[in-house]
Design an enzyme around this catalytic site. Structure first.
Site, PDB file in Angstrom:
ATOM      1  N   PHE A   1      64.336 -28.351 -33.059  1.00 54.46           N
ATOM      2  CA  PHE A   1      64.446 -29.413 -32.221  1.00 54.46           C
ATOM      3  C   PHE A   1      65.707 -30.167 -31.882  1.00 54.46           C
ATOM      4  O   PHE A   1      66.084 -30.738 -30.576  1.00 54.46           O
ATOM      5  CB  PHE A   1      63.359 -30.500 -32.409  1.00 54.46           C
ATOM      6  CG  PHE A   1      63.793 -31.540 -33.413  1.00 54.46           C
ATOM      7  CD1 PHE A   1      63.650 -31.551 -34.879  1.00 54.46           C
ATOM      8  CD2 PHE A   1      64.480 -32.705 -33.002  1.00 54.46           C
ATOM      9  CE1 PHE A   1      64.270 -32.132 -35.756  1.00 54.46           C
ATOM     10  CE2 PHE A   1      64.943 -33.698 -33.864  1.00 54.46           C
ATOM     11  CZ  PHE A   1      64.838 -33.408 -35.311  1.00 54.46           C
ATOM     12  N   LYS A   2      66.571 -29.997 -32.876  1.00 52.92           N
ATOM     13  CA  LYS A   2      67.996 -30.691 -32.630  1.00 52.92           C
ATOM     14  C   LYS A   2      68.549 -30.153 -31.417  1.00 52.92           C
ATOM     15  O   LYS A   2      69.522 -30.551 -30.957  1.00 52.92           O
ATOM     16  CB  LYS A   2      68.888 -30.327 -33.797  1.00 52.92           C
ATOM     17  CG  LYS A   2      67.936 -31.006 -35.156  1.00 52.92           C
ATOM     18  CD  LYS A   2      69.012 -31.561 -35.889  1.00 52.92           C
ATOM     19  CE  LYS A   2      68.002 -32.275 -36.947  1.00 52.92           C
ATOM     20  NZ  LYS A   2      67.348 -31.629 -37.910  1.00 52.92           N
ATOM     21  N   ASP A   3      68.424 -29.091 -30.905  1.00 50.52           N
ATOM     22  CA  ASP A   3      69.114 -28.550 -29.513  1.00 50.52           C
ATOM     23  C   ASP A   3      68.612 -29.497 -28.585  1.00 50.52           C
ATOM     24  O   ASP A   3      69.464 -29.586 -27.584  1.00 50.52           O
ATOM     25  CB  ASP A   3      68.382 -27.109 -29.313  1.00 50.52           C
ATOM     26  CG  ASP A   3      69.309 -26.213 -30.094  1.00 50.52           C
ATOM     27  OD1 ASP A   3      70.065 -26.156 -30.387  1.00 50.52           O
ATOM     28  OD2 ASP A   3      68.259 -25.128 -30.397  1.00 50.52           O
TER      29      ASP A   3
ATOM     30  N   MET B   1      71.457 -31.931 -28.859  1.00 52.60           N
ATOM     31  CA  MET B   1      72.749 -31.676 -28.959  1.00 52.60           C
ATOM     32  C   MET B   1      73.165 -30.985 -27.728  1.00 52.60           C
ATOM     33  O   MET B   1      74.342 -31.197 -27.457  1.00 52.60           O
ATOM     34  CB  MET B   1      73.037 -30.585 -30.332  1.00 52.60           C
ATOM     35  CG  MET B   1      74.146 -30.632 -30.802  1.00 52.60           C
ATOM     36  SD  MET B   1      74.529 -32.208 -31.596  1.00 52.60           S
ATOM     37  CE  MET B   1      73.863 -32.158 -33.045  1.00 52.60           C
TER      38      MET B   1
END
Ligand SMILES: *Cc1c(COP(=O)(O)O)cnc(C)c1O
Length: 463
Positions: A111-113, A116
């Site tokens: 989910f960090k995409d 980011m």
């Protein structure tokens, strides 16, 4: 829109400045001075809109005059163009009133995409306009680092250094960080834990001479722009299930408290969220704190959900800031106590406020494995260990009359060993990254030593 520090003693900044700075100079975290709200009608009108349209509507009020509408729309479009699913954050049903929000269709499968990829585009537009360049240093338990490298690789206004705990990230995570060939990418394997990496990072930010000398910028989950990007999928998913006309609950596998804090912001913006449930692994400082009122660091015990293996939950400071009625001096005090005594106790009044918003559960290693096995058998769903911690706690705590959305934070192929051990199935990587294991790796081993790390950063950006 103005941003203030949780410790009450740093300059007040615009969105652009807060985004480029990361950590505040008083050691605090930036939060918006006031949280904008959306009306019932605004939220109702999101039904049927694309992810990008909802993202624009949710984030626009926080950005102020940093970007024009047209610029911001273009930034959002570029950020999510590389996702492997046109819905960006699709949802599947697990059970009656239990849904899984798949947040793993971005380029690094976690989910960090979401945050980011957006930050990469925000930085590029802001820095090009200023004719400036920055040095991004991040600490990662695995997923932040790969997402940051993927978002910034090849951008000429940025050098990106990622500190990860040597031997404590999965092979897929490591390879996503060590195989990019761009010269502005620097993967540093530190002899220590994630908390050691994070602590070095904080010390770099608190050394103003170093910080200003290399133009340090932070993109860890303390960066407000990251929290903001994550607010969007709470709206997009809740609206699909009938919000604002009915209440929705969320369960969130949690480490640094960033993702769940975004849910809290969605709630404060007016999204009718019934319950926000924190799900932790055996590194359960948040569950212990919400249960007992005592926030006390323990030792990090490596688990099969390594992205949640932390004992200091940075973003919790933002929730405490509100629970303390935005008293920056009080936050500075408790954070000082954490540093000197390894913990602090929250007052009954503060705990009452926190418990009004957050519940919690803890999942052991054996329970995590059992949940991965069970989910495949009962729901035909292959879960990564972090997501399994979410569904386990959700099933324990949910009331079956309110829709519960559990956030699936990573693709099972990012943690294939744990998934294979529980199910006998080794989940394959999506075709677009199937050659990851053949690519050459490039990494620098470093001791858990602040001076050594600073020297590497200075040396690399000079060349
Ligand atoms: C980062 C991460 C988490 C924890 O998210 P926080 O925002 O730190 O609470 C959970 N699962 C995965 C897969 C992650 O990468």
């Amino acid at each position: 829109m103005k941003y203030i520090s949780t410790r009450g003693n740093a300059p007040i900044l615009s969105f652009e400045e807060a985004m480029l700075t990361g950590l505040a100079r008083d050691g605090g975290l930036y939060v918006p001075k006031t949280v904008p709200t959306l009306s019932h009608a605004d939220i109702a009108a999101m039904a049927g809109k694309s992810y990008e349209e909802i993202a624009f509507q949710v984030m626009r009020p926080f950005v102020g005059d940093t970007f024009t509408d047209a610029e911001f729309m273009d930034i959002i479009a570029k950020a999510y163009a590389n996702f492997g699913h046109s819905a960006r954050a699709p949802m599947v049903q697990l059970d009656n009133n239990h849904f899984l929000l798949e947040l793993f269709h971005g380029p690094t499968l976690a989910f960090k995409d979401f945050a980011m990829q957006l930050i990469g585009q925000l930085f590029q537009v802001a820095l090009n306009r200023r004719g400036d360049r920055v040095t991004i240093v991040g600490a990662t338990s695995g997923d932040t680092g790969s997402a940051a490298i993927e978002a910034f690789r090849g951008l000429d206004a940025v050098d990106v250094f990622i500190l990860y705990p040597h031997g404590r990230v999965s092979e897929v995570q490591r390879r996503q960080m060590t195989t990019p060939t761009e010269s502005n990418v620097h993967a540093l394997a530190v002899g220590g834990t994630f908390d050691d990496c994070q602590s070095c990072l904080k010390d770099m930010f608190n050394d103003f001479e170093f910080r200003d000398g290399v133009k340090l910028a932070g993109v860890n989950s303390i960066n407000w722009a990251r929290v903001l990007a994550q607010v969007v999928y709470y709206f997009s998913s809740a609206v699909q299930l009938g919000a604002p006309h009915r209440k929705i609950s969320f369960t969130v596998p949690t480490g640094n408290f960033g993702d769940i804090f975004a849910g809290y912001i969605a709630k404060r913006m007016g999204l009718p969220i019934d319950r926000l449930v924190v799900a932790t692994n055996q590194n359960d400082i948040l569950h212990r704190c919400l249960s007992t009122g005592e926030y006390r660091m323990g030792d990090v015990i490596p688990s099969i959900s390594p992205s949640m293996d932390i004992q200091i939950s940075s973003n919790f400071e933002r929730a405490m800031f509100d629970a303390y009625d935005r008293d920056g001096a009080a936050i500075a005090n408790v954070m000082n106590e954490l540093k000197t005594n390894g913990g602090f106790a929250l007052s009954q009044g503060v705990m009452d406020v926190l418990r009004e918003h957050f519940e919690s559960g803890r999942v052991s290693e054996a329970e995590t494995s059992a949940e991965i096995t069970h989910s495949l058998a009962a729901h035909a769903e292959l879960l990564c260990p972090h997501s399994a911690i979410g569904t386990q706690v959700a099933d324990r705590l949910r009331d079956t009359n309110t829709p519960m959305i559990t956030l699936a934070t990573a693709h099972p192929a990012k943690f294939p060993d744990a998934v294979e051990a529980a199910t006998g199935i080794r989940p394959p990587l999506p075709p677009r990254m199937s050659d990851l294991f053949e690519r050459d790796e490039r990494v620098t081993r470093v001791d858990n030593n602040l001076d050594a790390l600073k020297a590497i950063v200075k040396d690399r950006i000079a060349n």
